[in-house]
Design a protein around this motif. Sequence first.
Motif, short mmCIF file in Angstrom:
data_model
loop_
_atom_site.label_atom_id
_atom_site.label_comp_id
_atom_site.label_asym_id
_atom_site.label_seq_id
_atom_site.Cartn_x
_atom_site.Cartn_y
_atom_site.Cartn_z
N ASN A 69 127.07 83.44 43.65
CA ASN A 69 126.41 84.70 44.02
C ASN A 69 126.94 85.21 45.35
OD1 ASN A 69 124.83 84.03 41.78
ND2 ASN A 69 122.95 84.74 42.75
N ALA A 70 127.18 86.52 45.42
CA ALA A 70 127.74 87.12 46.63
C ALA A 70 126.84 86.90 47.84
CB ALA A 70 127.99 88.61 46.41
N GLU A 71 125.51 87.03 47.64
CA GLU A 71 124.60 86.91 48.79
C GLU A 71 124.57 85.48 49.34
OE1 GLU A 71 122.02 85.50 45.51
OE2 GLU A 71 123.52 87.10 45.73
N ARG A 72 124.78 84.48 48.45
CA ARG A 72 124.80 83.09 48.92
C ARG A 72 126.07 82.80 49.72
NH1 ARG A 72 122.77 80.11 43.32
NH2 ARG A 72 120.68 81.06 43.27
N ILE A 73 127.19 83.30 49.24
CA ILE A 73 128.45 83.12 50.00
C ILE A 73 128.34 83.83 51.34
CG2 ILE A 73 130.93 83.54 50.01
CD1 ILE A 73 130.88 83.43 47.00
N LEU A 74 127.75 85.03 51.35
CA LEU A 74 127.53 85.77 52.60
C LEU A 74 126.73 84.93 53.58
CD1 LEU A 74 127.82 88.54 54.09
CD2 LEU A 74 125.61 89.16 53.07
N GLY A 75 125.66 84.31 53.09
CA GLY A 75 124.81 83.48 53.95
C GLY A 75 125.55 82.28 54.51
N VAL A 118 127.21 93.54 47.72
CA VAL A 118 125.76 93.34 47.58
C VAL A 118 125.04 94.69 47.52
CG1 VAL A 118 123.69 92.50 48.76
CG2 VAL A 118 125.73 91.07 48.66
N ALA A 119 125.46 95.63 48.38
CA ALA A 119 124.81 96.95 48.41
C ALA A 119 125.09 97.73 47.13
CB ALA A 119 125.29 97.73 49.63
N LEU A 186 118.19 88.14 50.02
CA LEU A 186 118.67 89.40 49.44
C LEU A 186 118.61 89.35 47.91
CD1 LEU A 186 121.80 89.91 51.73
CD2 LEU A 186 119.73 91.32 51.73
N PRO A 187 118.61 90.51 47.26
CA PRO A 187 118.61 90.53 45.79
C PRO A 187 119.79 89.73 45.23
CG PRO A 187 118.21 92.73 46.67
CD PRO A 187 118.56 91.86 47.84
#
Length: 409
Positions: A69-75, A118-119, A186-187
């Motif tokens: 997931n993109a938001e997990r990699i971002l985190g 993500v956006a 995040l979603p």
Amino acid sequence: MNTKVRTQLSVMMFLEFFIWGSWFVTMGTFLGNNIGASSGQTAMAFSTQSWGAILAPFVIGLIADRYFNAERILGILHLLGAALLYLMYCSSSFDVFYPYVLGYMILFMPTLALVNSVAFNQMKDPTKEFSFVRVFGTLGWIVAGLIISYAFHWDSPSGISEGMLKNTYLMAAISSAILGVFSFTLPKNPPKVDTSKKVSFSQMLGLDALKLLGDKNFLVFFVSSILICIPLAFYYQNANPFLVEVGLQNPTGMMTIGQISEILFMLLLPYFFKKFGFKNTILIAMLAWTLRYFLFAYGNAGEFTFLLILGIGLHGICYDFFFVSGQIYTDSKAGETYKSAAQGLITLATYGIGMLIGFWVAGKITDMYLNVDGSHGWDTIWIYPAGFAFLVFLLFAVLFKNEKIAYKS
């Protein structure tokens, strides 16, 4: 997009650019004044942004798009980044500092694509919704600069002499840790690529977009994008040390005028794009770069302070009219097949190749005009990027053929 999601995305954008603006603007001043780095070493530090941009497609294409997931990699990237920023805060020599900043930028540059991903995934109509979220990123950069200059005075003469600029890395580290944790709320943005289907290595990295270079106009734009980023690198690397050295009060806070103008000219861009067309809009940006550096060459912190302010204020035209117009042009040329890959190609050309060359050139020229007392011959230094930007202007004006580009407002 409901209010909760819009708020989450806005906070994400604010923190993303607050982190970057917290330390990147003042890095040249910090390196030169607090750990004794030469202009060449400062160029090496700034060029880590380019290495990060060059390596970013590997992170996005091989990992983010396919497995997690993109938001997990971002985190995860921001949590690791927080640790490296803290180590940069603790550094007292360039030899210690450089590996940390290189590692950090390799982690950070992919996050610029991830926050957009993500956006976009939460928007039904990104052409209408994205700008209202992205503007919080610019606000984050502005707030960081204002805090450095007006709240803590870290970039004041006494603050610099006392080594307080290193606190910018601590502020960035704390912000990065906050965004790292926040990213997991995040979603969900699961990978959309079917890993069961065979995909070539070049497709993963978006190299199929290289086919666009067969279009003569796009090739001229691509080469011009690389070349114009050479003078742009002078601004990123030298503007803050220059303003500090000539004695401008609250230099980092004053540089936020550039981001304020960025918001203004972002709103004016649709009018210019429709009124003058893509080619003329790009040419206006190139001339603005030329003018900006002449203003810096002849400005000072005394009776000609207004020239410095005007030079900073031109950032909106320089950035929006070239980069945003270029993104629109690239999107229109790519079509549905290569949209993402084509944007990655332009990012590689500008933040990667162009600025990598530019930071090296800026470092060499700045060292050429270093005086024995530690000051610089800024009036001469700024003439170089001014002249080079004008040459790129002439190249683009002659070789790029006018074509109509549809702008979706």
